[in-house]
Scaffold this motif. Structure first.
Motif, PDB file in Angstrom:
ATOM      1  N   GLU A  68       0.826  -1.202   0.000  1.00 55.32           N
ATOM      2  CA  GLU A  68       0.000   0.000   0.000  1.00 55.32           C
ATOM      3  C   GLU A  68       0.867   1.262   0.000  1.00 55.32           C
ATOM      4  N   SER A  92       2.533   1.664  -3.393  1.00 54.03           N
ATOM      5  CA  SER A  92       1.557   2.122  -4.384  1.00 54.03           C
ATOM      6  C   SER A  92       1.215   3.592  -4.184  1.00 54.03           C
ATOM      7  N   ASN A 149       1.852   6.457  -6.917  1.00 55.48           N
ATOM      8  CA  ASN A 149       0.801   7.383  -7.348  1.00 55.48           C
ATOM      9  C   ASN A 149       1.317   8.825  -7.286  1.00 55.48           C
ATOM     10  N   ASP A 185      -7.824  12.184  -7.671  1.00 51.62           N
ATOM     11  CA  ASP A 185      -9.129  11.608  -7.329  1.00 51.62           C
ATOM     12  C   ASP A 185      -8.972  10.278  -6.594  1.00 51.62           C
ATOM     13  N   ALA A 186      -7.992   9.492  -7.025  1.00 54.26           N
ATOM     14  CA  ALA A 186      -7.743   8.211  -6.354  1.00 54.26           C
ATOM     15  C   ALA A 186      -7.267   8.437  -4.921  1.00 54.26           C
ATOM     16  N   GLU A 246      -8.026  10.982  -2.999  1.00 53.32           N
ATOM     17  CA  GLU A 246      -9.202  11.425  -2.236  1.00 53.32           C
ATOM     18  C   GLU A 246     -10.136  10.258  -1.923  1.00 53.32           C
ATOM     19  N   ALA A 247     -10.331   9.382  -2.898  1.00 52.30           N
ATOM     20  CA  ALA A 247     -11.315   8.308  -2.744  1.00 52.30           C
ATOM     21  C   ALA A 247     -10.787   7.107  -1.969  1.00 52.30           C
ATOM     22  N   ARG A 248      -9.476   6.814  -2.096  1.00 48.11           N
ATOM     23  CA  ARG A 248      -8.995   5.536  -1.571  1.00 48.11           C
ATOM     24  C   ARG A 248      -7.846   5.623  -0.581  1.00 48.11           C
ATOM     25  N   SER A 249      -7.148   6.738  -0.537  1.00 44.24           N
ATOM     26  CA  SER A 249      -5.885   6.749   0.203  1.00 44.24           C
ATOM     27  C   SER A 249      -5.903   7.496   1.524  1.00 44.24           C
ATOM     28  N   ARG A 256     -11.798  18.187  -3.726  1.00 38.93           N
ATOM     29  CA  ARG A 256     -10.981  17.206  -2.997  1.00 38.93           C
ATOM     30  C   ARG A 256     -10.715  17.737  -1.587  1.00 38.93           C
TER      31      ARG A 256
END
Length: 199
Positions: free
Chosen positions: A89, A92, A96, A136-137, A139-142, A177
């Motif tokens: 994680e 990754s 990102n 966006d990733a 904000e949504a997942r991390s 965000r």
């Protein structure tokens, strides 16, 4: 050892933040000029690609690529900024952030090094689309990983967002965000982030 760096580079900043966060003040930081069209001779000798950062060592060849240097610094200090329990994680998250940096730096180089008549706006927008998807990733997942104990991914994200403010402030990456923006506002106050903030 000597870290070849440049203050505006988000990749170099990431390694300088690592130095401060892990207390490795025995490594000299030396600012050099990097440019895709050719740069500092010492940098080119240390890293054949001519990219920053590069870390010269007394007991072995230079190492380069910010991710490699950060792993080296983490292991050297025993800082556990790549915790085994969340290694994939964190890696990754760092990847990102590095993708944001690569796309954002690419736009800057395009505008800085090519005549304006040769700029390709569609390419600029395609690079920014990569940035936007990556934001966006985050904000949504991390957010859980960003909120936890300090790790390498957080440092990379902080440096990536700082670079967006430095070079792409007109893009308003914070819009829509809110969680990421709030996280960045707090993380940017860490002493290591303040000390490495580019002008």
């Amino acid at each position: 050892m000597q870290l070849l760096s440049s203050p505006p580079s988000p990749f170099a900043r990431k390694t300088r933040v690592f130095l401060l966060e892990t207390g490795q003040d025995d490594i000299e930081v030396r600012d050099v000029t990097a440019n895709p069209m050719g740069g500092d001779a010492d940098l080119n000798a240390s890293n054949p690609s001519g990219k920053i950062p590069a870390l010269t060592r007394d007991d072995g060849p230079a190492i380069y690529d910010s991710r490699v240097i950060c792993r080296f610094l983490d292991q050297r200090a025993g800082a556990n900024l790549y915790p085994e329990g969340r290694l994939w994680e964190v890696l990754s998250l760092e990847a990102n952030a590095d993708a944001i940096m690569e796309a954002a730096v690419g736009i800057v180089y395009e505008k800085r090094l090519r005549p304006e008549a040769l700029w390709w706006p569609d390419w600029h927008e395609a690079q920014w689309a990569k940035v936007a998807r990556s934001l966006d990733a985050l904000e949504a997942r991390s957010m859980p990983l960003l909120q936890g104990p300090l790790n390498a991914g957080q440092i990379a994200v902080g440096c990536a967002l700082g670079y967006l403010d430095l070079r792409h402030g007109d893009r308003n990456w914070r819009a829509g965000r809110d969680m990421l923006a709030a996280w960045e506002a707090a993380f940017a106050q860490r002493p290591a982030m303040v000390a490495t903030r580019p002008d």
